[in-house]
Write a protein that holds these residues in place. Structure first.
Motif, PDB file in Angstrom:
ATOM      1  N   PHE A 240       0.597  -1.189  -0.101  1.00 34.51           N
ATOM      2  CA  PHE A 240       0.264  -0.301  -0.176  1.00 34.51           C
ATOM      3  C   PHE A 240       0.806   1.614   0.054  1.00 34.51           C
ATOM      4  O   PHE A 240       1.932   1.441   0.475  1.00 34.51           O
ATOM      5  N   ARG A 244       0.572   9.075  -3.674  1.00 31.51           N
ATOM      6  CA  ARG A 244       1.328   9.304  -4.330  1.00 31.51           C
ATOM      7  C   ARG A 244       2.747   8.400  -4.167  1.00 31.51           C
ATOM      8  O   ARG A 244       3.765   8.969  -4.642  1.00 31.51           O
ATOM      9  N   TRP A 246       3.533   8.080  -0.651  1.00 22.99           N
ATOM     10  CA  TRP A 246       4.506   8.543   0.159  1.00 22.99           C
ATOM     11  C   TRP A 246       3.668   7.371   1.674  1.00 22.99           C
ATOM     12  O   TRP A 246       3.986   8.334   2.565  1.00 22.99           O
ATOM     13  N   ALA A 247       3.701   6.704   1.366  1.00 25.54           N
ATOM     14  CA  ALA A 247       2.561   6.577   2.591  1.00 25.54           C
ATOM     15  C   ALA A 247       3.522   5.408   3.755  1.00 25.54           C
ATOM     16  O   ALA A 247       4.520   5.343   2.720  1.00 25.54           O
ATOM     17  N   GLY A 248       3.194   5.732   4.724  1.00 27.52           N
ATOM     18  CA  GLY A 248       4.491   4.819   5.769  1.00 27.52           C
ATOM     19  C   GLY A 248       5.180   6.100   6.370  1.00 27.52           C
ATOM     20  O   GLY A 248       6.174   5.383   6.907  1.00 27.52           O
ATOM     21  N   GLU A 249       5.402   7.318   6.529  1.00 24.86           N
ATOM     22  CA  GLU A 249       5.900   7.876   7.010  1.00 24.86           C
ATOM     23  C   GLU A 249       5.757   7.601   8.275  1.00 24.86           C
ATOM     24  O   GLU A 249       5.439   9.789   8.911  1.00 24.86           O
ATOM     25  N   LEU A 304      -4.570   3.583  12.821  1.00 22.24           N
ATOM     26  CA  LEU A 304      -5.397   4.154  11.010  1.00 22.24           C
ATOM     27  C   LEU A 304      -5.638   3.274  10.329  1.00 22.24           C
ATOM     28  O   LEU A 304      -6.804   2.955   9.784  1.00 22.24           O
ATOM     29  N   TYR A 305      -5.243   2.109  10.043  1.00 23.16           N
ATOM     30  CA  TYR A 305      -4.886   1.309   9.321  1.00 23.16           C
ATOM     31  C   TYR A 305      -5.496   0.123   9.303  1.00 23.16           C
ATOM     32  O   TYR A 305      -5.780  -0.665   8.303  1.00 23.16           O
TER      33      TYR A 305
ATOM     34  N   ARG B 218     -10.362  12.988  -4.343  1.00 22.33           N
ATOM     35  CA  ARG B 218     -10.155  11.428  -4.774  1.00 22.33           C
ATOM     36  C   ARG B 218      -9.515  11.470  -3.828  1.00 22.33           C
ATOM     37  O   ARG B 218     -10.244  10.252  -3.529  1.00 22.33           O
ATOM     38  N   ASP B 219      -8.657  11.746  -2.533  1.00 27.16           N
ATOM     39  CA  ASP B 219      -7.769  10.502  -1.447  1.00 27.16           C
ATOM     40  C   ASP B 219      -7.849  11.811  -0.684  1.00 27.16           C
ATOM     41  O   ASP B 219      -7.486  12.956  -0.145  1.00 27.16           O
ATOM     42  N   PHE B 235      -9.156   6.644  -0.689  1.00 21.41           N
ATOM     43  CA  PHE B 235      -8.695   6.613  -2.209  1.00 21.41           C
ATOM     44  C   PHE B 235      -8.913   5.745  -3.369  1.00 21.41           C
ATOM     45  O   PHE B 235      -9.326   5.378  -3.041  1.00 21.41           O
ATOM     46  N   ASP B 236      -8.789   7.305  -4.397  1.00 21.75           N
ATOM     47  CA  ASP B 236      -8.755   7.039  -5.828  1.00 21.75           C
ATOM     48  C   ASP B 236     -10.407   6.832  -6.131  1.00 21.75           C
ATOM     49  O   ASP B 236     -10.983   6.137  -5.716  1.00 21.75           O
ATOM     50  N   ALA B 301      -2.377  10.612  10.577  1.00 20.62           N
ATOM     51  CA  ALA B 301      -3.036   9.816   9.962  1.00 20.62           C
ATOM     52  C   ALA B 301      -2.092  10.505   8.264  1.00 20.62           C
ATOM     53  O   ALA B 301      -1.848   9.731   7.445  1.00 20.62           O
ATOM     54  N   ASN B 303       1.029  11.158   7.151  1.00 20.06           N
ATOM     55  CA  ASN B 303       1.758  11.014   7.029  1.00 20.06           C
ATOM     56  C   ASN B 303       1.713   9.421   6.703  1.00 20.06           C
ATOM     57  O   ASN B 303       2.478   9.248   5.757  1.00 20.06           O
ATOM     58  N   LEU B 304       1.324   8.727   7.404  1.00 16.99           N
ATOM     59  CA  LEU B 304       1.139   7.355   7.214  1.00 16.99           C
ATOM     60  C   LEU B 304       0.003   7.008   6.046  1.00 16.99           C
ATOM     61  O   LEU B 304       0.136   5.925   5.067  1.00 16.99           O
ATOM     62  N   TYR B 305      -1.355   7.985   5.552  1.00 22.68           N
ATOM     63  CA  TYR B 305      -1.825   7.734   4.536  1.00 22.68           C
ATOM     64  C   TYR B 305      -1.226   7.989   3.417  1.00 22.68           C
ATOM     65  O   TYR B 305      -1.878   7.640   2.156  1.00 22.68           O
ATOM     66  N   ASP B 306      -0.644   8.978   3.462  1.00 22.83           N
ATOM     67  CA  ASP B 306       0.081  10.058   2.319  1.00 22.83           C
ATOM     68  C   ASP B 306      -1.369  10.194   1.400  1.00 22.83           C
ATOM     69  O   ASP B 306      -1.915  10.267   0.275  1.00 22.83           O
ATOM     70  N   LEU B 307      -1.612  11.407   1.756  1.00 24.63           N
ATOM     71  CA  LEU B 307      -3.415  12.401   1.228  1.00 24.63           C
ATOM     72  C   LEU B 307      -3.009  13.567   1.419  1.00 24.63           C
ATOM     73  O   LEU B 307      -2.244  13.821   2.335  1.00 24.63           O
ATOM     74  N   ASP B 308      -3.671  14.592   0.085  1.00 21.23           N
ATOM     75  CA  ASP B 308      -3.096  15.692   0.212  1.00 21.23           C
ATOM     76  C   ASP B 308      -4.800  16.929   0.223  1.00 21.23           C
ATOM     77  O   ASP B 308      -4.886  17.150   0.512  1.00 21.23           O
ATOM     78  N   VAL B 335       5.331  15.039   6.454  1.00 20.18           N
ATOM     79  CA  VAL B 335       7.231  15.624   5.810  1.00 20.18           C
ATOM     80  C   VAL B 335       7.253  16.142   4.336  1.00 20.18           C
ATOM     81  O   VAL B 335       7.523  16.777   3.834  1.00 20.18           O
ATOM     82  N   SER B 336       5.816  15.470   3.762  1.00 17.72           N
ATOM     83  CA  SER B 336       5.568  16.252   2.523  1.00 17.72           C
ATOM     84  C   SER B 336       4.553  17.627   1.674  1.00 17.72           C
ATOM     85  O   SER B 336       4.963  17.950   0.687  1.00 17.72           O
ATOM     86  N   TRP B 339       6.306  20.194  -0.326  1.00 17.63           N
ATOM     87  CA  TRP B 339       6.304  20.346  -1.813  1.00 17.63           C
ATOM     88  C   TRP B 339       4.937  20.012  -2.345  1.00 17.63           C
ATOM     89  O   TRP B 339       4.461  20.309  -3.275  1.00 17.63           O
ATOM     90  N   ALA B 340       3.701  19.393  -0.858  1.00 15.27           N
ATOM     91  CA  ALA B 340       2.711  19.250  -1.979  1.00 15.27           C
ATOM     92  C   ALA B 340       1.933  19.664  -0.415  1.00 15.27           C
ATOM     93  O   ALA B 340       1.809  19.084   0.858  1.00 15.27           O
TER      94      ALA B 340
END
Lengths: 377, 377
Positions: A240, A244, A246-249, A304-305, B218-219, B235-236, B301, B303-308, B335-336, B339-340
């Motif tokens: 998973f 983008r 980058w999950a799992g940070e 969360l997961y 979307r996400d 997601f998606d 959440a 960071n772990l999931y990578d959501l925008d 973290v992201s 830039w995002a």
DNA sequence: AGGTATTTGTATTGCCAATGAACTTATGAA
DNA sequence: TTCATAAGTTCATTGGCAATACAAATACCT
């Protein structure tokens, strides 16, 4: 490594591709050789169809026939099918803070070759590092020719965030890399002629290696304790990665509000208490803080997961005390732990798990879509 | 709501079912009526195939034909297809701490009917509560007959953890429910004769309602601030529920290590600082602690999931101050984010979003597999 | 040893859904 | 009125699977 929903209609070949993958999956997952008839019985296809698909897999060199077993009961003995141990193989490469590694995994999932060189890669800059890595890769590919294996593709594990569409490394703070185009740099120097390598996160690939090593795993969190702390999440035996990639940070989840300053600019990140630098610190409470922080962050991830297993890797693999802290934190903080306990264990793989996982990911690509590899047999 | 990987081979009907869903999806997503030719052009199918699929959707009552537009250019004018606004509809039900709700959503996604009754449901026990809910559902279904709609299925939103396979509510702490078989209790009393209702988490369904309300999403993470704090992850454009359906349990992420005791037994859970009880507390720093805690948990959440995108719902929808706190925390901790950037906004839906989302989930089921509904036209 | 039962694997026929090309229908423009 | 253009439909063809029948290889029974 991300899922793009494309709007392409299904054709007749789609159904064949799908069934070919289904048949291949059964052969791959079975503990013993599978006959064409067993294939048909397991899927509900007719023996005719199963036989045709089996012949296609054979012709593609993706499976091999083995002699029938001693024949226990009546009836014509079955000729078994097993994953081929020659032909295509995946090349995995790893850039890490203190080593470079390359390895080759065949279609059975076996590691057929492995080399690594120790040495601090920090501050060397991407160019020289990737040159060394390419040399490692070419050495591995050269050794391969004699074994009847061919490199089908390559994947590179990097301790940082990667733009999965382009293979560009956006940030690898512990290597001091920023916006490095690994694909462009590496492609012309690799032994895999037509295909550009995939680039991915080190923890994600290590999670894949863990998955390949333990058939019992399905949904789990792999936590990699290195200079940075990352995690790979696997659901339904698939990585998973988020939208983008980058999950799992997990390394920058706040575990000590208002705590020590982190390289990322925030305070109290997991990395500041459970990264390798913190683990090595001489302060007497370092282990306690690391255990508690790691436990809280992992508990957050599990809540969360919704996962049932946690695997501790990297430097954590050698720390039973951390395993205990995590187990305690999960029992306390995970809502469902009361009736569905979370299993915690340390990884048995070594320091180059990410390289193995990267190679495995290439092999997974073939496993998932055997039809695409029929022509190239 | 969980994904089970079944080993069924693809047949010819699979490809038709897949393409029928593809065509239907295009009609559903298009802002204006879609012609058969446009369908063919968008998917790459031939006009013949697209026409046949369109006819099938028409015959199933899933789409309707509209008169061609004023005809701007040369050529035969196109007859447009739009989602049908009669026929099947989804029934959504919601049990919450302070209200019950029922609503009906048609195939276009429009809310066609909505009723709710206020009143504290705590301590009443599942029996009387579900009896009231069933009455609400039957009233809704009775009103429906005149509009040309038929209930295709029902879904029930509950503020707690649900075993998705059986529809059993394992725990709904804020209702004082434990191990309640909602399906068995409700099925004989509902107006949907053959089908048992689905049961799911309130925040998950509310996230679906949010998704339906905003085509741009979307996400995203939807955070529901009620007595308890839950989250739904999309997601998606699909709900992410984890392997057992318990994903998104953000309420028990630790945000104040060693903080106040939580009902769950742990200390410092998000719920203790940002649940409705804490938000209503008269202490002067309540809002600050809620904002900071919520921000840290959501950052974890993301960071772990990578959501925008993050959507704040429930009681949070009326709190611009919390929105600001969350935005600040995301900027610092994700973290992201550099830039995002992560978008944060408050939900515009009311208190019965979960009921709407539950009804929407039924409609989504039809949207995703129109072939299954051909026979029942 | 030979026949029968049993199971595996293969060949043939028919069906289904999509393709491709030709045809019909409906409109605007010359 | 005729032509150009685009939408929609009809029909033969193709690819893949199901169903059935058939051939092959073994164990068991007499």
């Amino acid at each position: 490594m991300t899922s793009a929903s494309v709007r392409v209609p299904a054709r007749q070949q789609s159904i064949r591709a799908s069934n070919l993958a289904l048949a291949y999956r059964l052969v791959l997952d079975a503990p013993t050789p599978v006959s064409r008839a067993a294939l048909a019985a397991a899927t509900g296809m007719t023996r005719a169809t199963a036989g045709a698909l089996a012949d296609a897999l054979l012709a593609a060199g993706l499976v091999a026939e083995v002699a029938p077993p001693p024949a226990s009961s009546a009836g014509r003995p079955a000729t078994g099918l097993v994953p081929a141990s020659t032909g295509w193989a995946g090349l995995g490469l790893e850039v890490n803070v203190d080593h470079l590694a390359a390895c080759v995994v065949d279609l059975t999932g076996a590691v057929r070759h492995q080399v690594s060189i120790e040495g601090d890669q920090r501050g060397r800059g991407p160019g020289p590092v990737l040159a060394d890595l390419a040399e490692l890769a070419n050495r591995a590919a050269a050794d391969l020719a004699a074994t009847g294996l061919h490199v089908a593709g390559a994947a590179v594990a990097v301790p940082g965030l990667v733009r999965s569409t382009s293979g560009r490394v956006l940030r690898a703070p512990n290597l001091d890399w920023q916006d490095v185009d690994v694909v462009a740099d590496l492609t012309p120097r690799l032994p895999v002629t037509p295909l550009a390598p995939a680039v991915g996160n080190e923890a994600d690939y290590a999670a894949l290696a863990e998955l390949a090593a333990d058939r019992g795993l399905r949904d789990f969190l792999y936590v990699s304790g290195e200079i940075g702390v990352g995690a790979g999440v696997v659901f339904d035996r698939r990585l998973f990665t988020g939208s983008r990639g980058w999950a799992g940070e997990i390394g920058h989840v706040t575990v000590e509000p208002g705590g020590d300053a982190c390289r990322c600019g925030a305070r109290g990140c997991l990395e500041t208490v459970a990264g390798l630098d913190a683990l090595r610190a001489p302060t007497p409470d370092a282990a306690v803080r690391a255990g508690a922080g790691l436990g809280r962050a992992i508990a957050a991830a599990v809540n969360l997961y919704d996962l049932d297993t946690v695997v501790l890797g990297g430097a954590y693999a050698g720390r039973p005390d951390l395993e205990e802290s995590v187990r305690a934190a999960l029992t306390e903080h995970v809502v469902s732990a009361g009736w569905a306990p979370v299993a915690v264990r340390r990884s048995g793989l070594g320091g180059t798990a990410a390289a193995v996982g990267a190679a495995t990911s290439v092999v997974h690509g073939i496993h998932a879509d055997p039809a695409a590899w029929e022509a190239r047999a």
